[in-house]
Design an enzyme around this catalytic site. Structure first.
Site, PDB file in Angstrom:
ATOM      1  N   SER A 269       1.767  -9.853  -0.680  1.00 25.71           N
ATOM      2  CA  SER A 269       1.362  -8.441  -0.641  1.00 25.71           C
ATOM      3  C   SER A 269       1.669  -7.770   0.692  1.00 25.71           C
ATOM      4  CB  SER A 269      -0.123  -8.313  -0.963  1.00 25.71           C
ATOM      5  OG  SER A 269      -0.901  -9.151  -0.112  1.00 25.71           O
TER       6      SER A 269
ATOM      7  N   LYS B 156       0.813  -1.222   0.000  1.00 27.13           N
ATOM      8  CA  LYS B 156       0.000   0.000   0.000  1.00 27.13           C
ATOM      9  C   LYS B 156       0.851   1.279   0.000  1.00 27.13           C
ATOM     10  CE  LYS B 156      -4.316  -1.738   0.669  1.00 27.13           C
ATOM     11  NZ  LYS B 156      -4.285  -2.942   1.474  1.00 27.13           N
TER      12      LYS B 156
ATOM     13  N   GLU C 228     -10.146   6.117   2.921  1.00 28.07           N
ATOM     14  CA  GLU C 228     -10.954   5.063   3.529  1.00 28.07           C
ATOM     15  C   GLU C 228     -10.005   3.941   3.926  1.00 28.07           C
ATOM     16  OE1 GLU C 228     -10.293   5.186   0.337  1.00 28.07           O
ATOM     17  OE2 GLU C 228      -9.640   3.117  -0.003  1.00 28.07           O
TER      18      GLU C 228
HETATM   19  C1  LIG Z   1      -5.115  -4.084   1.264  1.00 25.96           C
HETATM   20  C2  LIG Z   1      -4.415  -5.345   1.098  1.00 25.96           C
HETATM   21  C3  LIG Z   1      -4.762  -6.274   0.088  1.00 25.96           C
HETATM   22  C4  LIG Z   1      -5.924  -6.097  -0.824  1.00 25.96           C
HETATM   23  O1  LIG Z   1      -5.917  -4.966  -1.616  1.00 25.96           O
HETATM   24  P1  LIG Z   1      -5.565  -4.989  -3.163  1.00 25.96           P
HETATM   25  O2  LIG Z   1      -5.885  -3.604  -3.594  1.00 25.96           O
HETATM   26  O3  LIG Z   1      -6.437  -6.016  -3.818  1.00 25.96           O
HETATM   27  O4  LIG Z   1      -4.137  -5.318  -3.300  1.00 25.96           O
HETATM   28  C5  LIG Z   1      -3.991  -7.418  -0.050  1.00 25.96           C
HETATM   29  N1  LIG Z   1      -2.964  -7.679   0.789  1.00 25.96           N
HETATM   30  C6  LIG Z   1      -2.619  -6.822   1.766  1.00 25.96           C
HETATM   31  C7  LIG Z   1      -1.469  -7.176   2.637  1.00 25.96           C
HETATM   32  C8  LIG Z   1      -3.320  -5.638   1.957  1.00 25.96           C
HETATM   33  O5  LIG Z   1      -2.961  -4.800   2.943  1.00 25.96           O
END
Ligand SMILES: *Cc1c(COP(=O)(O)O)cnc(C)c1O
Length: 400
Positions: free
Chosen positions: A377, A89, A111
């Site tokens: 992620s 993010k 948000e």
């Molecule tokens: C917010 C988040 C997601 C999901 O959001 P995407 O916009 O689909 O990437 C996935 N993994 C983590 C660790 C997140 O913080």
């Protein structure tokens, strides 16, 4: 045919900007500003400096030896969990805060669901000395207390939202309402590839640094700059968009995305929007939305708060519909199991969101020389309690 956005903000039939009259000026101002700004040398220099020295990029591309043996392929993990604030993010937040500053905005709103985007936004606002207000469903404020405290410590005001189900979708609506009331000084820093055009394209471009790095790192490690498979989890779609961005039009690369099945796609407790959704308009964009037969938005359900959204970004709706991506639904128990597995085989505790991508591996079959890149992620520190509470879902690893 390209999978990129067209000049009207559409990906095939999805996307666009369905906004109230009062926001037209802000969205139009942003639409006109975003490409000239993010393509300027001045922006690129500052953005890459912050990605390097502040966020800790490039994130490693790690050869996962033990998991490779288990799945019979050459598995590389793209380690977005190593970033400052713990997920992908921050890439988007850094880019948009620079854009907001360039546009002369002084107040930032965002948000958040699990709180990861709220923390990333509060972080870059502290960095730039900007006023910050985060909208978060009251249910999530209670569930994600540590992240709320982090945001407050960073100087952000957290506004609990008490409408609807009091979760992410309601937080988005509240942020849009706030933006309507403060259109001139406020920048709305959207956290995923959703919202009215140009947000999905803006966020995808800011996250595309992930696949840019994958190209260079793969070439270094394997002698070729593309994998056979890319795998990522998908909520709104931003880490997936970043992972696939530079490979979208490259047919040699197969793309597999993991959405949150919750208790199962037909259980009534699911966030598998691409499987369950019908075309509708949510938060300014035409996309697949989980809705009742008469068009009421249905609540999304997933063990992972970050995938808990009843819609999914328009770019992904189109790519799935065109058959470019294969979307698997991964249930809560499968994600928990996969999270434990990665922890025990590689010593990496993934975010439960990312664990959905890991679980996709067990539903695929590979040739031994297939190169697979899977994006982790985020890190699982925020999820330790949930993992422990559900350890019976991973009996093989959970007996402690
Ligand atoms: C917010 C988040 C997601 C999901 O959001 P995407 O916009 O689909 O990437 C996935 N993994 C983590 C660790 C997140 O913080």
């Amino acid at each position: 045919m390209s999978y990129q956005v067209d000049e009207n903000g559409f990906y095939g039939e999805f996307g666009g900007a369905y906004i109230p009259e009062i926001l037209y000026k802000c969205v139009d101002e942003l639409r006109k500003a975003y490409l000239p700004v993010i393509q300027s040398e001045e922006f690129k220099k500052e953005y890459h400096r912050l990605l390097l020295d502040y966020a800790g990029r490039p994130s490693p591309l790690y050869y996962a030896d033990r998991m490779s043996s288990k799945y019979g392929c050459r598995l590389y993990l793209k380690r977005e969990d190593c970033n400052h604030t713990g997920a992908h993010k921050i890439n988007n937040a850094i880019g948009q805060i620079l854009l907001a500053r360039k546009m002369g905005k002084t107040r930032v709103i965002a948000e958040t669901g699990a709180g990861q985007h709220g923390v990333a936004t509060a972080t870059v606002c502290a960095l730039m000395g900007m006023q910050c207000e985060i909208f978060m469903g009251k249910t999530d404020v209670e569930r994600q207390h540590t992240n709320v405290e982090r945001m407050r410590m960073l100087g952000a005001k957290v506004n609990p939202v008490t409408t609807g189900n009091m979760t992410l979708s309601d937080a988005c609506s509240a942020a849009i309402r706030d933006w309507c009331c403060h259109p001139s000084d406020t920048y709305y820093l959207v956290g995923s590839t959703m919202g009215p055009h140009p947000y999905p394209d803006l966020v995808a471009k800011l996250q595309s640094v992930i696949s840019e790095e994958i190209k260079t790192q793969l070439l270094e490690k394997t002698g070729r700059d593309y994998p056979d498979y890319l795998i990522a989890c998908i909520g709104g779609g931003s880490n997936a968009a970043g992972t696939i961005y530079h490979y979208m039009d490259d047919d040699r690369v197969k793309i597999v995305l993991a959405e949150a099945g919750g208790h199962g796609v037909d259980s009534g407790y699911t966030a598998a929007t691409i499987h369950r959704g019908r075309t509708g308009i949510l938060h300014g964009s035409k996309m697949l939305v989980m809705q009742t037969p008469d068009g009421q938005i249905e609540e999304a359900f997933s063990i992972s708060a970050g995938l808990d959204y009843p819609g999914v970004g328009p770019m992904h709706c189109n790519m799935a519909k065109q058959g470019r991506t294969k979307v698997l639904d991964i249930n809560d128990d499968e994600a928990i199991y996969a999270g434990y597995e990665m922890t025990r085989l590689e010593g990496i505790i993934p975010a439960i969101e990312s664990a959905h991508a890991v679980a996709a591996l067990s539903k695929m079959s590979f040739r031994p020389d297939d190169i697979v890149v899977l994006t982790v992620s985020g890190r699982g520190d925020k999820d330790v309690e949930t993992y422990l509470k559900n350890k019976e879902m991973a009996a093989e690893y959970g007996n402690f």
